[in-house]
Design an enzyme around this catalytic site. Sequence first.
Site, PDB file in Angstrom:
ATOM      1  N   ASP A  44      41.959   6.499  -5.928  1.00  0.00           N
ATOM      2  CA  ASP A  44      42.374   7.840  -6.352  1.00  0.00           C
ATOM      3  C   ASP A  44      43.356   8.413  -5.341  1.00  0.00           C
ATOM      4  OD1 ASP A  44      42.053  10.235  -8.082  1.00  0.00           O
ATOM      5  OD2 ASP A  44      41.466  11.118  -6.160  1.00  0.00           O
ATOM      6  N   TYR A  49      48.425  14.288  -1.371  1.00  0.00           N
ATOM      7  CA  TYR A  49      47.581  13.727  -0.294  1.00  0.00           C
ATOM      8  C   TYR A  49      48.411  12.941   0.726  1.00  0.00           C
ATOM      9  CZ  TYR A  49      43.784  14.232  -3.790  1.00  0.00           C
ATOM     10  OH  TYR A  49      42.914  14.687  -4.743  1.00  0.00           O
ATOM     11  N   LYS A  79      48.533  11.956  -9.117  1.00  0.00           N
ATOM     12  CA  LYS A  79      48.519  13.293  -9.751  1.00  0.00           C
ATOM     13  C   LYS A  79      49.824  14.048  -9.570  1.00  0.00           C
ATOM     14  CE  LYS A  79      43.657  13.331  -8.424  1.00  0.00           C
ATOM     15  NZ  LYS A  79      43.530  12.827  -7.051  1.00  0.00           N
ATOM     16  N   HIS A 112      47.327  17.847 -11.609  1.00  0.00           N
ATOM     17  CA  HIS A 112      46.389  18.063 -10.499  1.00  0.00           C
ATOM     18  C   HIS A 112      45.588  19.367 -10.631  1.00  0.00           C
ATOM     19  CE1 HIS A 112      45.785  16.801  -6.045  1.00  0.00           C
ATOM     20  NE2 HIS A 112      44.717  17.435  -6.484  1.00  0.00           N
TER      21      HIS A 112
HETATM   22  P1  NAP Z   1      33.303  13.156  -0.778  1.00  0.00           P
HETATM   23  O1  NAP Z   1      33.783  11.845  -1.245  1.00  0.00           O
HETATM   24  O2  NAP Z   1      32.156  13.809  -1.449  1.00  0.00           O
HETATM   25  O3  NAP Z   1      32.948  13.108   0.764  1.00  0.00           O
HETATM   26  C1  NAP Z   1      33.770  12.521   1.724  1.00  0.00           C
HETATM   27  C2  NAP Z   1      33.125  12.688   3.089  1.00  0.00           C
HETATM   28  O4  NAP Z   1      31.839  12.054   3.107  1.00  0.00           O
HETATM   29  C3  NAP Z   1      33.952  12.056   4.188  1.00  0.00           C
HETATM   30  O5  NAP Z   1      33.899  12.921   5.302  1.00  0.00           O
HETATM   31  C4  NAP Z   1      33.233  10.742   4.483  1.00  0.00           C
HETATM   32  O6  NAP Z   1      33.397  10.392   5.829  1.00  0.00           O
HETATM   33  C5  NAP Z   1      31.787  11.081   4.156  1.00  0.00           C
HETATM   34  N1  NAP Z   1      31.035   9.929   3.607  1.00  0.00           N
HETATM   35  C6  NAP Z   1      31.474   9.046   2.673  1.00  0.00           C
HETATM   36  N2  NAP Z   1      30.506   8.158   2.373  1.00  0.00           N
HETATM   37  C7  NAP Z   1      29.436   8.484   3.133  1.00  0.00           C
HETATM   38  C8  NAP Z   1      28.139   7.927   3.259  1.00  0.00           C
HETATM   39  N3  NAP Z   1      27.764   6.864   2.563  1.00  0.00           N
HETATM   40  N4  NAP Z   1      27.289   8.509   4.136  1.00  0.00           N
HETATM   41  C9  NAP Z   1      27.679   9.592   4.868  1.00  0.00           C
HETATM   42  N5  NAP Z   1      28.886  10.169   4.780  1.00  0.00           N
HETATM   43  C10 NAP Z   1      29.776   9.619   3.912  1.00  0.00           C
HETATM   44  O7  NAP Z   1      34.482  14.257  -0.791  1.00  0.00           O
HETATM   45  P2  NAP Z   1      36.023  14.376  -1.144  1.00  0.00           P
HETATM   46  O8  NAP Z   1      36.831  13.622  -0.151  1.00  0.00           O
HETATM   47  O9  NAP Z   1      36.285  15.819  -1.363  1.00  0.00           O
HETATM   48  O10 NAP Z   1      36.166  13.701  -2.583  1.00  0.00           O
HETATM   49  C11 NAP Z   1      36.489  12.343  -2.766  1.00  0.00           C
HETATM   50  C12 NAP Z   1      37.884  12.145  -3.319  1.00  0.00           C
HETATM   51  O11 NAP Z   1      38.081  12.927  -4.489  1.00  0.00           O
HETATM   52  C13 NAP Z   1      39.019  12.593  -2.399  1.00  0.00           C
HETATM   53  O12 NAP Z   1      39.257  11.674  -1.351  1.00  0.00           O
HETATM   54  C14 NAP Z   1      40.157  12.699  -3.400  1.00  0.00           C
HETATM   55  O13 NAP Z   1      40.672  11.409  -3.683  1.00  0.00           O
HETATM   56  C15 NAP Z   1      39.441  13.282  -4.617  1.00  0.00           C
HETATM   57  N6  NAP Z   1      39.535  14.751  -4.705  1.00  0.00           N
HETATM   58  C16 NAP Z   1      40.222  15.287  -5.765  1.00  0.00           C
HETATM   59  C17 NAP Z   1      40.352  16.662  -5.902  1.00  0.00           C
HETATM   60  C18 NAP Z   1      41.132  17.215  -7.067  1.00  0.00           C
HETATM   61  O14 NAP Z   1      41.480  18.407  -7.069  1.00  0.00           O
HETATM   62  N7  NAP Z   1      41.393  16.428  -8.081  1.00  0.00           N
HETATM   63  C19 NAP Z   1      39.767  17.526  -4.963  1.00  0.00           C
HETATM   64  C20 NAP Z   1      39.052  16.963  -3.895  1.00  0.00           C
HETATM   65  C21 NAP Z   1      38.933  15.588  -3.785  1.00  0.00           C
HETATM   66  P3  NAP Z   1      33.856   8.898   6.299  1.00  0.00           P
HETATM   67  O15 NAP Z   1      35.215   8.655   5.742  1.00  0.00           O
HETATM   68  O16 NAP Z   1      33.826   9.014   7.776  1.00  0.00           O
HETATM   69  O17 NAP Z   1      32.814   7.953   5.770  1.00  0.00           O
END
Ligand code: NAP
Length: 310
Positions: A44, A49, A79, A112
Amino acid sequence: FTLSCAGQTIPAVGLGTVSDPRVDAETTRVAVLEAIKAGYRHFDSAFVYGSEKPVGEAIAEALRLGLAKSRDEFFITTKLWCTFAEGDQVITAIKMSLKNLQMDYVDMYLVHLPLRLTQQMTKSPVPREHIMPIDLKSVWAGMEECQNLGLTKGIGVSNFSCKRLEDLISFCKIPPAINQVELNPFWRQKELMEFCKAKGIHITAYSPLGAHGTKWGDNRILGCNVIEEIAKARVKTTAQVSLRWVYEQGASMVPKSFNKERMRQNIDIFDWSLTEEEINKINQLPQRKGSTLASTFGPHDLVLEIDADI
Ligand code: NAP
């Protein structure tokens, strides 16, 4: 999961590629390559980003190294950023993204956010005069053109409420295949999930782990006693229980981890299932949305209206 666009499927777990605090491109490239080695085939990305280039480089390298046989093995999402959310800019924007990715097509191109920015702003809050409503009719016509030209296999949206989807469905020629939204045990999106299911729109979950460690997230999921108790009993991690819950809702997800061990853990959720009792416990957790547009763009009327809606 099968999508509404002819024959297209999406791998249930993909790798998110936005980092907060931001990391350099090399760190992202190495993480994506590591994820490919771990079995990830769904990535994604988004123009905003800054991860398109390193994702593209990692995939090109994986193909050179023989880690995957062809580009077709991957499901790549990117996006349309709000500064290009105008009908006549959509084709230019996707071509820029494709150049960054070194690809002829993406698998999914998403609007987006349901708003337009007149100028890219690096500071937050964004001054109100730069935030405009999106002209969805003209933008979506541009998205449809992207699919018709073969620049993307599918088109969809992100951060769209039932109301905005309803509006889009009322005039589109190609319906959105995906709505990517926040979805996790603390933001279960019941109404939106039911609406999308009825309309054949697949949901992809972002922040499925509550975005712990980022400025838009916290540890409400990874530090949740109820989820931790279930995890202990099942000899899983709290992250795996949360991701399994998302999967059992019928949604794909894009957890972000650039850590080798955690990214492997996040894709290893398929050989067990939650019991009805465990699901009921999770479904009783209090609801709280993590990321709000107001925290990024400022508490402007239009932004607050979208936040209240999603
Ligand atoms: P997330 O995936 O819920 O959480 C990411 C965080 O959790 C990172 O700090 C990661 O750190 C940690 N983590 C990951 N796996 C883990 C595990 N097994 N145990 C403990 N900690 C863990 O949050 P997000 O980054 O907001 O969402 C994921 C993706 O969604 C983004 O990267 C992006 O591609 C997309 N996104 C899209 C939108 C939109 O508007 N469309 C908005 C937000 C996000 P480490 O890397 O150190 O493991």
